[in-house]
Design a protein around this motif. Structure first.
Motif, PDB file in Angstrom:
ATOM      1  N   ARG A   1      30.521  66.837  -8.568  1.00  0.00           N
ATOM      2  CA  ARG A   1      28.929  66.908  -8.844  1.00  0.00           C
ATOM      3  C   ARG A   1      29.102  66.378  -9.537  1.00  0.00           C
ATOM      4  NH1 ARG A   1      29.582  71.232  -5.226  1.00  0.00           N
ATOM      5  NH2 ARG A   1      29.204  70.840  -2.953  1.00  0.00           N
TER       6      ARG A   1
ATOM      7  N   LYS B   1      27.355  66.302 -13.681  1.00  0.00           N
ATOM      8  CA  LYS B   1      27.233  67.725 -14.852  1.00  0.00           C
ATOM      9  C   LYS B   1      26.551  66.851 -15.985  1.00  0.00           C
ATOM     10  CE  LYS B   1      30.094  70.947 -13.078  1.00  0.00           C
ATOM     11  NZ  LYS B   1      29.903  71.333 -12.078  1.00  0.00           N
TER      12      LYS B   1
ATOM     13  N   LEU C   1      34.110  78.810   4.569  1.00  0.00           N
ATOM     14  CA  LEU C   1      35.254  78.610   5.382  1.00  0.00           C
ATOM     15  C   LEU C   1      36.823  79.977   5.460  1.00  0.00           C
ATOM     16  CD1 LEU C   1      34.874  75.677   4.081  1.00  0.00           C
ATOM     17  CD2 LEU C   1      34.895  76.068   6.469  1.00  0.00           C
TER      18      LEU C   1
ATOM     19  N   LEU D   1      23.470  69.884   1.182  1.00  0.00           N
ATOM     20  CA  LEU D   1      24.135  70.463   1.645  1.00  0.00           C
ATOM     21  C   LEU D   1      24.392  72.189   1.769  1.00  0.00           C
ATOM     22  CD1 LEU D   1      27.142  69.356   0.215  1.00  0.00           C
ATOM     23  CD2 LEU D   1      26.688  71.077  -2.009  1.00  0.00           C
TER      24      LEU D   1
ATOM     25  N   VAL E   1      35.432  70.459  12.132  1.00  0.00           N
ATOM     26  CA  VAL E   1      33.996  70.721  10.909  1.00  0.00           C
ATOM     27  C   VAL E   1      34.308  70.101   9.918  1.00  0.00           C
ATOM     28  CG1 VAL E   1      32.120  72.578  10.459  1.00  0.00           C
ATOM     29  CG2 VAL E   1      33.715  72.274  13.339  1.00  0.00           C
TER      30      VAL E   1
ATOM     31  N   GLN F   1      32.024  66.516   9.034  1.00  0.00           N
ATOM     32  CA  GLN F   1      31.324  67.005   7.586  1.00  0.00           C
ATOM     33  C   GLN F   1      31.595  66.156   6.208  1.00  0.00           C
ATOM     34  OE1 GLN F   1      27.839  68.031   7.829  1.00  0.00           O
ATOM     35  NE2 GLN F   1      28.506  70.638   8.344  1.00  0.00           N
TER      36      GLN F   1
ATOM     37  N   SER G   1      24.245  71.883   5.670  1.00  0.00           N
ATOM     38  CA  SER G   1      25.177  72.042   6.476  1.00  0.00           C
ATOM     39  C   SER G   1      25.854  73.124   6.124  1.00  0.00           C
ATOM     40  CB  SER G   1      25.478  70.915   5.649  1.00  0.00           C
ATOM     41  OG  SER G   1      26.781  70.670   4.619  1.00  0.00           O
TER      42      SER G   1
ATOM     43  N   ARG H   1      41.905  69.802   4.059  1.00  0.00           N
ATOM     44  CA  ARG H   1      40.297  69.628   4.022  1.00  0.00           C
ATOM     45  C   ARG H   1      40.022  68.853   3.238  1.00  0.00           C
ATOM     46  NH1 ARG H   1      38.848  74.865   1.287  1.00  0.00           N
ATOM     47  NH2 ARG H   1      36.563  74.262   0.058  1.00  0.00           N
TER      48      ARG H   1
ATOM     49  N   GLU I   1      27.562  75.392  -8.451  1.00  0.00           N
ATOM     50  CA  GLU I   1      28.311  76.617  -8.685  1.00  0.00           C
ATOM     51  C   GLU I   1      28.485  77.503  -7.372  1.00  0.00           C
ATOM     52  OE1 GLU I   1      28.957  77.185 -12.735  1.00  0.00           O
ATOM     53  OE2 GLU I   1      29.309  75.599 -13.436  1.00  0.00           O
TER      54      GLU I   1
ATOM     55  N   GLU J   1      30.882  77.569   0.234  1.00  0.00           N
ATOM     56  CA  GLU J   1      31.157  76.534   0.716  1.00  0.00           C
ATOM     57  C   GLU J   1      32.781  77.555   0.554  1.00  0.00           C
ATOM     58  OE1 GLU J   1      31.894  72.740  -0.333  1.00  0.00           O
ATOM     59  OE2 GLU J   1      32.125  72.564   1.447  1.00  0.00           O
ATOM     60  N   ASP J   2      32.858  78.304  -0.231  1.00  0.00           N
ATOM     61  CA  ASP J   2      34.733  78.732   0.411  1.00  0.00           C
ATOM     62  C   ASP J   2      34.364  79.786   1.000  1.00  0.00           C
ATOM     63  OD1 ASP J   2      35.747  76.804  -1.713  1.00  0.00           O
ATOM     64  OD2 ASP J   2      35.478  77.531  -3.238  1.00  0.00           O
TER      65      ASP J   2
ATOM     66  N   LEU K   1      28.320  74.419   8.826  1.00  0.00           N
ATOM     67  CA  LEU K   1      29.101  74.983   8.936  1.00  0.00           C
ATOM     68  C   LEU K   1      29.563  76.760   9.058  1.00  0.00           C
ATOM     69  CD1 LEU K   1      31.624  73.410   8.001  1.00  0.00           C
ATOM     70  CD2 LEU K   1      31.637  74.627   5.375  1.00  0.00           C
ATOM     71  N   TYR K   2      28.455  77.646   8.239  1.00  0.00           N
ATOM     72  CA  TYR K   2      28.949  78.886   8.484  1.00  0.00           C
ATOM     73  C   TYR K   2      28.790  79.215   9.750  1.00  0.00           C
ATOM     74  CZ  TYR K   2      27.481  83.725   9.144  1.00  0.00           C
ATOM     75  OH  TYR K   2      27.403  85.292   9.548  1.00  0.00           O
TER      76      TYR K   2
ATOM     77  N   ARG L   1      37.269  67.637  -2.886  1.00  0.00           N
ATOM     78  CA  ARG L   1      35.268  67.391  -2.395  1.00  0.00           C
ATOM     79  C   ARG L   1      35.267  66.737  -3.638  1.00  0.00           C
ATOM     80  NH1 ARG L   1      34.623  73.721  -4.907  1.00  0.00           N
ATOM     81  NH2 ARG L   1      34.719  73.960  -2.271  1.00  0.00           N
TER      82      ARG L   1
ATOM     83  N   GLU M   1      29.309  75.502  -4.450  1.00  0.00           N
ATOM     84  CA  GLU M   1      30.706  75.398  -4.085  1.00  0.00           C
ATOM     85  C   GLU M   1      31.214  76.710  -3.639  1.00  0.00           C
ATOM     86  OE1 GLU M   1      32.853  73.870  -7.400  1.00  0.00           O
ATOM     87  OE2 GLU M   1      31.177  71.319  -7.023  1.00  0.00           O
TER      88      GLU M   1
END
Lengths: 365, 365, 365, 365, 365
Positions: free
Chosen positions: E10, E12, D204, D276, E212, E216, D279, E4, D194, D200-201, D283-284, E7, D197
């Protein structure tokens, strides 16, 4: 002010290539040789300084089951050679001792085992120093350049306790020496860890080009430690495989396993500090580039705001002839022409600032 | 002025592909062939230059237990082939000698072992040169292009000492040759090390684009050394496994182990210099980008200070008609209008400088 | 003008997934099938073009110890299947031939061995082409798409020499084919090497974005070669392990070892060219960024010199009323006011240039 | 606002190096010791809090086939030593428990096996805590610092079900404890997932320098997890190899295999989250540099448009004397001179904007 | 407009940690369970939909040598458990089925083998779905969530052909299922390949930040495929090692080898696409930075040309009093002063343009 880390001395090959193997030449700048013998059995214990005459040593050997000869300084090649001959130390092993800059290793010779390990020093330098250990049936010889702290605790254990140490043979003494060497890596790694933490703080707060050299310095130290520690794993692994051959007493085996465990912990720490140092470098690069970007952004914003203002001033600096035509710059003749022009400039400046703020280009990051 | 490193000649394949294996063609530009024989036994020693007729060689072989034939220059294919036939050298091995550009390796043929190793030259170039070694029961043949210094010490040991060298067989001579080759890597690595140190100083003090090519040049040299040294480990490892087969005398084994140890040290040095060279590249990149950033920052700061000043000048260059209205640029008619305007400019400039200094953008880094 | 490298065709899967294994469909665009048989024994040799009827083949097989069937073009599935049935070729192996895009491998089937290798073509494209080789007791079948040069030398050796080739069995013919394939990699690698050298020159002299695509193109070619060559090592290794099983004659073994050696040299070259290509990319990036930095620096220096000059001009363009006060821009009324102003500008410009030169920002790098 | 991740405490070595192995010193800040015993057999079950006197424990051991002694807090060294002596726990193993910061491992001692594993805590911190497990023939001892949730389900299964758990021996209890530890990694990994994720948001949408430290923080957590989980694979693998030695009941083996499978899944997850996170960093970097480029582009475009306009205004601000010559700036006297000049400026501005748009430099990316 | 990539969900962990192994809870959102049985022998074939009552299944099993039970949807835990009990499926294997998110693996249980593999879907998403396969002596059970296309061809081969499929046992059916799963990776990889090609075009022609995320995205898909495919190699390798134990018929072995070969091809493709994707990222970065550099260069060139021009205009905008001195800006009174000034500006502009062109800064790259 940046202080560049002292450059690690790189090994120079001493003996000219092609000479017969086994030739001994005292390295330039070697310290004076000093020999101490520590002899002990279950109930007795004697510590003697050995002079040029090695007879005292011969007698100690006869009287005690275990003699530990601790040599520092290798400038007196003749004495060391005499010592080696007395204990049947192989010439090739002795060559390794004198030439220095050996790899961490264990070699088995007919009369003894020969270890090369590196002691870490927890001073400013974080240097490492070669320690040569010969383990025979009734003797242990340790040879090194300087009087190092890391063997002192072993000597004290021999001197002051009448425990396991005194009742066991040279294999346990050898283990105790290796164990002391390995345990000395931990405080050194603590120093490395503190340096890395300090560097991390500096990277985030005051990134500057001097940090690069310092981070690289820590990485180089970690690489040196790595080269000292990784092969220890194989060295001890090889020792443990000797169990069957009755060189290592079974009761010592469990201690070797524990030693191996310590070595693996040191390796784990070294590896994770190496990772940390690598990520510090990334952090530094991103930090320095952020900072520079920030500066350039602010400077460019200042310019960008003033350039349109200058343009407006330029327009009203034009010399079109008011008199010739009512179309020519009537603003110049208005009652409030000047205040209006200033107001226009203010409005443009504020408008741009507002635009930049909305875009988020002014925010404190 | 940047001097670009000489480009290493890349191997060209000579024999056209698909020809029958074993075909021999003298490479273009090969040096004239010269053959020297060094024959010796425990008490005797003879060194003879061999002409086109190989009979002298045949006699030497009969009279001495060990004959070392040292060949330089491979242009005279016929003589080399005759030599090979006399000692039953396998055609495939001979093909490898003549074609050159072989991998470091050891091949076992019925009558002899065949080594390919690379000698390092400690001249400006740091080149490497293929050395072919054939070791038979009573002969050792070494074939190479140029008269290299690295075998001279071995020849001297054969000539001048009556020690171990003379009493032992071809296996010990083979070891001595390999040992001399390996020991020659150390001074070469010292040169590399000095170059790296010099480069490090330059990177920190005078980073320039010419350094990139030079760092890459050192990296290429290290890669060449690496290709020469890494496989030696396996070659010697394979030799050591021959012990059981009575090819290598047990007394030679301990020397092989020592040789292996030297090889491992060379590998360690090569690897750590490779790491160093890679980190130099990183250091260079960060150094050059710091420098450029610094320049751009200073330039932009100069512009940024003058742009608001120009704006103020522009404002008072506007032509609003003073006469028409008291609101129109009354400053222009003030007694101290001009000094006040100049003072305002000075204040703005100082204010900006102060702001930049507080932000730490002017500090010496 | 940038010419983008031709994009390598990526394999498409032909048979729809889930169909029964062994199903044969001629690939789209396959060339017409042509079959040549080369039969030979120690003293005889015959080369025949085989038509739709395979009877001629049957007779050759009876008369000669070794028959080599060389097939090009796989559009005529029926004929190829008939051929396969005559020699008991396994359907799964045949499926691999027809589907193409196989991995380099060797499979052992009851009646034959099955090799997939890739021939390199030394034309502009540096493409690779699948070569399928079946080696049975008395036959060798080679199947490929196009008439490639790399097998021609083998055919000539069969035709013209009465040497080793003719006296030995299918194992030596198989070796000769593989050897020819491997030897063809060398000229291809020479081309790659020349391309890399040319690229290196361009990177240092005329770095441009078109180079990126070309460097990537060479890297892709090297990756294709790598995929073709690396598995060959295992394939030949597996062959060599067959010695005990009397599939490979012991006399062929020494040639296989030589072949393995060639493969390892190809691998070494491929790997070192890959490193070179990677370092070229680094060199390019540093070169292009240096160039851009240089341009931006020069441009910014020009701006930076003129901005203070413009400021001075701006100051003397202000309209403060000279008449109203002696403090208001008295310079404008001086006799040499204008030359002094111009001189001031010149001084500022020269001062800045001097400052930049001292800082080393103007130097030719 | 950026919150920097809490820095993980790095291990400090406690016992001074060189002390005799087996020396026990309670670590600074250790929690008070508390001992609970859970004894059970197929039909009975008892859970007792053990005080300073261990006699109660001795009786439980006599009455029940399996006794689980669960110790938290290691400040009371004396009690722990007494406990260890009662169950013949080896001093070296006990030293590892007290010193902490051990590697994940399994050691076999004569009377028991000794595991060190790390429990993951699913709180804000994602820390890990050392859990020491001793498994003997009729006892299991677990020692840890804090009362952790992850063993609670095991205790409940012992207490409330009369299933497999109660009928089996200490090997199954050991398995159940390890299983519980491993299963606790999953919710922790969900938290990591989490966070990734959310990062990642943010990367971007709102890339900022604070994200670097947070991404690095997650990477560090994943590295800690990795160090905890990877060695578990070998630990369980070693357990499974014990089958032959009748330490592990065959019926437990299938559960060990399942446990191994869970460990491998955790490893897979950790590795893919590490990828992840790596990457994300890329991405950043690309995101932040895009953003900065965008800003600089807009600012430079604004400047570039106004500079030619200012130039035009500058031209008509020149003071060439109209009166002296009809060639001197006649535009200034035109009727529509001023509007024409403004129009020219507008045309230039629009022209540049059009040019930039056509080049695609204005597009919303 | 950038879209995008969706996603990937993942995993759980569902069952709360610490519960007894073997506990079954239907996952949230599971699809309704549907069971089809396909029974066949050499001459017969029957396909039946099985309702809640499993008796029909029992009868099929009695009448046919091979029964394939194909289950989709795992919401009806009770029915699946009943099915599992009928075929003696081990509870731990069943737990893996219900929990999902398992690793690719093969487990051997007393009565059956248990495979977990992942089917690739060639839709927009390129997702993968867990397929559980149980292979017993007379039954094959496949359990998956959704009705997937990849097993349809196998069902058709059972239904429509009377070939090898019908005459062989469950091992060949198992092979056919795995083969179908593996073959389905090829069209999926074709889609990936097309996406990479499209991305490559976009990177070179329209580089933008949205790329990008898409690159990715493809890399993430390739990572997922990689995790699905790599372990298959070991799974099939383990199957092949079972030959000796008579689980796999020798006649099936050759097909397994072919399957292994397909798996290796898929792995090769995945790896080369991964390399391609990584190099795309490099290409993108270099492309975007080239573009930005180009923009900044053009903008700076425009500014740099106009700044000296503005300076000239500024000079002639100065107000030095012409009347007071002949030295004060006499140019202003010249007849052609204004045209000369404009000409000077033009000359400066052209001179700079020429300078830039000569430096190669204006060229179309």
């Amino acid at each position: 002010m940046s202080h560049r880390p002292r450059r690690r001395k790189r090994p120079k090959y001493r003996a000219s290539p092609g000479t017969s193997p086994g030739t001994l030449v005292a390295p330039h700048g070697a310290l004076p040789t000093r020999i101490r013998a520590i002899a002990y059995g279950p109930n007795q214990h004697e510590e003697v300084e050995i002079g040029p005459d090695l007879d005292a040593l011969r007698q100690l050997r006869r009287r005690f089951p275990v003699v530990w000869i601790d040599v520092t300084g290798i400038s007196d090649i003749a004495r060391i050679r005499a010592l080696a001959e007395m204990f049947d130390v192989h010439p090739l092993a002795l060559e390794d001792v004198v030439n220095g800059h050996q790899r961490v290793k264990v070699d088995r010779y007919p009369n003894h085992m020969f270890f090369v390990v590196y002691m870490a020093e927890d001073d400013e330098d974080l240097g490492t120093e070669q320690l040569n250990v010969f383990i025979g049936r009734d003797f242990v010889i340790t040879i090194r350049e300087e009087w190092d702290r890391s063997l002192a605790p072993v000597r004290q254990r021999v001197a002051h306790t009448e425990g396991r140490m005194r009742r066991t043979g040279t294999d346990y003494l050898g283990y105790a020496i290796l164990d002391s060497v390995v345990d000395h890596y931990f405080p050194v790694l603590d120093i490395v860890s503190e340096r890395l933490e300090a560097l991390e703080d500096e990277v985030l707060e005051r990134p500057g080009p001097a940090l690069v050299a310092r981070i690289q310095g820590v990485r180089r130290e970690l690489n040196a430690l790595r080269r000292a520690v990784w092969p220890l794993r194989d060295v001890i692994g090889e020792l443990m495989r000797l169990e069957n051959e009755a060189v290592i007493a079974p009761s010592t085996m469990i201690y070797l396993r524990d030693l191996q465990d310590h070595v693996l912990r040191v390796i784990d720490l070294v590896e994770s500090y190496r990772e940390l140092a690598a990520s510090l470098m990334d952090l530094y690069l991103s930090s320095i580039s952020n900072r520079m970007n920030e500066i350039m952004k602010v400077l460019t914003i200042i310019s960008t705001i003033f350039i349109p203002l200058s343009f407006i001033a330029g327009v009203y600096g034009m010399n079109f002839q008011i008199e010739r035509s009512p179309w020519n710059m009537p603003e110049l003749t208005w009652r409030y022409g000047y205040p209006i022009a200033l107001g226009l400039m203010l409005a443009v400046a504020l408008g741009l600032l507002l635009f930049f703020r909305r875009k988020g280009w002014l925010g404190a990051r």
